[in-house]
Design a protein around this motif. Structure first.
Motif, PDB file in Angstrom:
ATOM      1  N   GLN A  88       0.850  -1.187   0.000  1.00 34.18           N
ATOM      2  CA  GLN A  88       0.000   0.000   0.000  1.00 34.18           C
ATOM      3  C   GLN A  88       0.886   1.238   0.000  1.00 34.18           C
ATOM      4  OE1 GLN A  88      -1.932   0.870   3.740  1.00 34.18           O
ATOM      5  NE2 GLN A  88      -3.782   1.644   2.746  1.00 34.18           N
ATOM      6  N   LYS A  89       0.434   2.294  -0.673  1.00 30.49           N
ATOM      7  CA  LYS A  89       1.153   3.564  -0.694  1.00 30.49           C
ATOM      8  C   LYS A  89       0.193   4.692  -0.341  1.00 30.49           C
ATOM      9  CE  LYS A  89       3.984   4.477  -4.005  1.00 30.49           C
ATOM     10  NZ  LYS A  89       4.633   4.725  -5.305  1.00 30.49           N
ATOM     11  N   ARG A  90       0.607   5.535   0.625  1.00 31.66           N
ATOM     12  CA  ARG A  90      -0.206   6.702   0.981  1.00 31.66           C
ATOM     13  C   ARG A  90       0.751   7.862   1.245  1.00 31.66           C
ATOM     14  NH1 ARG A  90      -4.938   5.618   5.205  1.00 31.66           N
ATOM     15  NH2 ARG A  90      -5.448   7.691   4.422  1.00 31.66           N
ATOM     16  N   GLN A  91       0.559   8.942   0.502  1.00 33.36           N
ATOM     17  CA  GLN A  91       1.468  10.082   0.640  1.00 33.36           C
ATOM     18  C   GLN A  91       1.379  10.711   2.029  1.00 33.36           C
ATOM     19  OE1 GLN A  91       1.198  12.909  -2.552  1.00 33.36           O
ATOM     20  NE2 GLN A  91       2.587  14.378  -1.594  1.00 33.36           N
ATOM     21  N   TRP A  92       0.158  10.838   2.540  1.00 34.41           N
ATOM     22  CA  TRP A  92      -0.031  11.399   3.878  1.00 34.41           C
ATOM     23  C   TRP A  92      -0.768  10.360   4.717  1.00 34.41           C
ATOM     24  CZ3 TRP A  92       3.279  14.942   3.716  1.00 34.41           C
ATOM     25  CH2 TRP A  92       3.405  15.784   2.605  1.00 34.41           C
ATOM     26  N   HIS A  93      -0.070   9.810   5.683  1.00 31.32           N
ATOM     27  CA  HIS A  93      -0.625   8.723   6.491  1.00 31.32           C
ATOM     28  C   HIS A  93      -0.277   8.969   7.956  1.00 31.32           C
ATOM     29  CE1 HIS A  93      -1.992   4.647   7.425  1.00 31.32           C
ATOM     30  NE2 HIS A  93      -0.877   4.460   8.115  1.00 31.32           N
ATOM     31  N   PRO A 102       2.575  10.966  12.508  1.00 32.90           N
ATOM     32  CA  PRO A 102       2.639  11.173  11.056  1.00 32.90           C
ATOM     33  C   PRO A 102       3.648  10.234  10.405  1.00 32.90           C
ATOM     34  CG  PRO A 102       3.730  12.966  12.219  1.00 32.90           C
ATOM     35  CD  PRO A 102       3.061  12.132  13.261  1.00 32.90           C
ATOM     36  N   MET A 103       3.278   9.699   9.226  1.00 31.68           N
ATOM     37  CA  MET A 103       4.141   8.805   8.452  1.00 31.68           C
ATOM     38  C   MET A 103       4.100   9.242   6.984  1.00 31.68           C
ATOM     39  SD  MET A 103       2.835   5.241  10.213  1.00 31.68           S
ATOM     40  CE  MET A 103       3.833   4.160   9.187  1.00 31.68           C
ATOM     41  N   PRO A 104       4.761  10.364   6.645  1.00 29.53           N
ATOM     42  CA  PRO A 104       4.696  10.860   5.260  1.00 29.53           C
ATOM     43  C   PRO A 104       5.312   9.863   4.280  1.00 29.53           C
ATOM     44  CG  PRO A 104       5.671  12.494   6.751  1.00 29.53           C
ATOM     45  CD  PRO A 104       5.594  11.210   7.495  1.00 29.53           C
ATOM     46  N   PHE A 105       4.739   9.805   3.094  1.00 26.93           N
ATOM     47  CA  PHE A 105       5.228   8.944   2.012  1.00 26.93           C
ATOM     48  C   PHE A 105       5.339   7.496   2.490  1.00 26.93           C
ATOM     49  CE2 PHE A 105       6.933  13.228   1.294  1.00 26.93           C
ATOM     50  CZ  PHE A 105       6.265  13.523   0.111  1.00 26.93           C
ATOM     51  N   MET A 106       4.263   7.039   3.124  1.00 26.04           N
ATOM     52  CA  MET A 106       4.219   5.689   3.678  1.00 26.04           C
ATOM     53  C   MET A 106       4.081   4.640   2.577  1.00 26.04           C
ATOM     54  SD  MET A 106       2.175   2.883   4.482  1.00 26.04           S
ATOM     55  CE  MET A 106       0.489   3.440   4.389  1.00 26.04           C
ATOM     56  N   GLN A 107       4.909   3.599   2.684  1.00 17.40           N
ATOM     57  CA  GLN A 107       4.837   2.450   1.780  1.00 17.40           C
ATOM     58  C   GLN A 107       4.805   1.195   2.648  1.00 17.40           C
ATOM     59  OE1 GLN A 107       6.925   2.925  -2.084  1.00 17.40           O
ATOM     60  NE2 GLN A 107       8.189   4.426  -1.018  1.00 17.40           N
TER      61      GLN A 107
END
Length: 207
Positions: A88-93, A102-107
């Motif tokens: 999964q990829k989420r830019q703002w997570h 916060p977990m920016p650019f989460m993969q």
């Protein structure tokens, strides 16, 4: 398959395929990273992460294209080793487990909370199991990867390795052939030849 086969890992530590950017370059401090280029030979993108060295190397096919310092899991929250496709990829997570952190650019690598993401690197393992990346590096890496991109987390190794399925290893009649980029004619003379059906080869040649 019981063992994951990484598609382009036909190189090893001594192949010299990644000479353009090597671990021998100037060492990186905490939060440091280096990019060589956006891509290599058009092969698949994949990563090798070393917990011991607190480093990630990014490969495209047989070419090393980037490296960065990381911060992996601290004692009691060790980052698990293994080969993981990005799920999964989420830019703002934000973390579902640790106080909405916060977990920016989460993969995401596992459904149990292990992921790549931008975060603080104090120079040693300090996360709850995730792999923290320098912010600018995480942003650029996020743009390059896809769902399914392979991330291999190792204890100490940073170089790619050919991993074979157990069916191949258990077949006494099988032969594994790899080719080293830049090999000389003399090297190729020593390589075993593959038998090719002329009828099939002819079809390819006419395309």
């Amino acid at each position: 398959m019981s063992v994951l086969l990484l598609p382009a890992l036909l190189i090893g530590a001594a192949s010299g395929a990644s000479a353009a950017l090597t671990p021998g370059d100037a060492p990186l401090g905490p939060g440091g990273f280096r990019w060589l280029e956006q891509g290599g030979d058009g092969g698949p993108l994949y990563m090798v992460i070393s917990i011991e060295k607190q480093m990630v190397h990014v490969y495209n096919g047989d070419r090393l294209i980037g490296m960065a310092r990381v911060s992996t899991g601290k004692q009691g929250h060790r980052t698990p080793t293994g080969a993981y496709p990005i799920l999964q990829k989420r830019q703002w997570h934000r973390s579902n487990i640790y106080s909405n952190a916060p977990m920016p650019f989460m993969q995401r690598l596992t459904w149990t909370g292990i992921a790549l993401h931008a975060g603080h690197d104090p120079g040693y393992p300090a996360s709850h199991g995730c792999i923290r990346l320098p912010y600018a590096f995480a942003r650029q890496l996020f743009a390059l990867t896809q769902i399914g991109t392979v991330v291999e987390v190792t204890q100490g190794r940073l170089n790619p390795a050919l991993m074979l399925d157990s069916l191949v290893l258990s077949d006494p009649g099988s032969t594994v052939v790899t080719f080293t980029p830049g090999a000389t004619g003399q090297d190729m003379d020593r390589a075993p030849m593959l038998e090719i059906d002329p009828a099939i080869y002819g079809v390819w040649a006419r395309r």
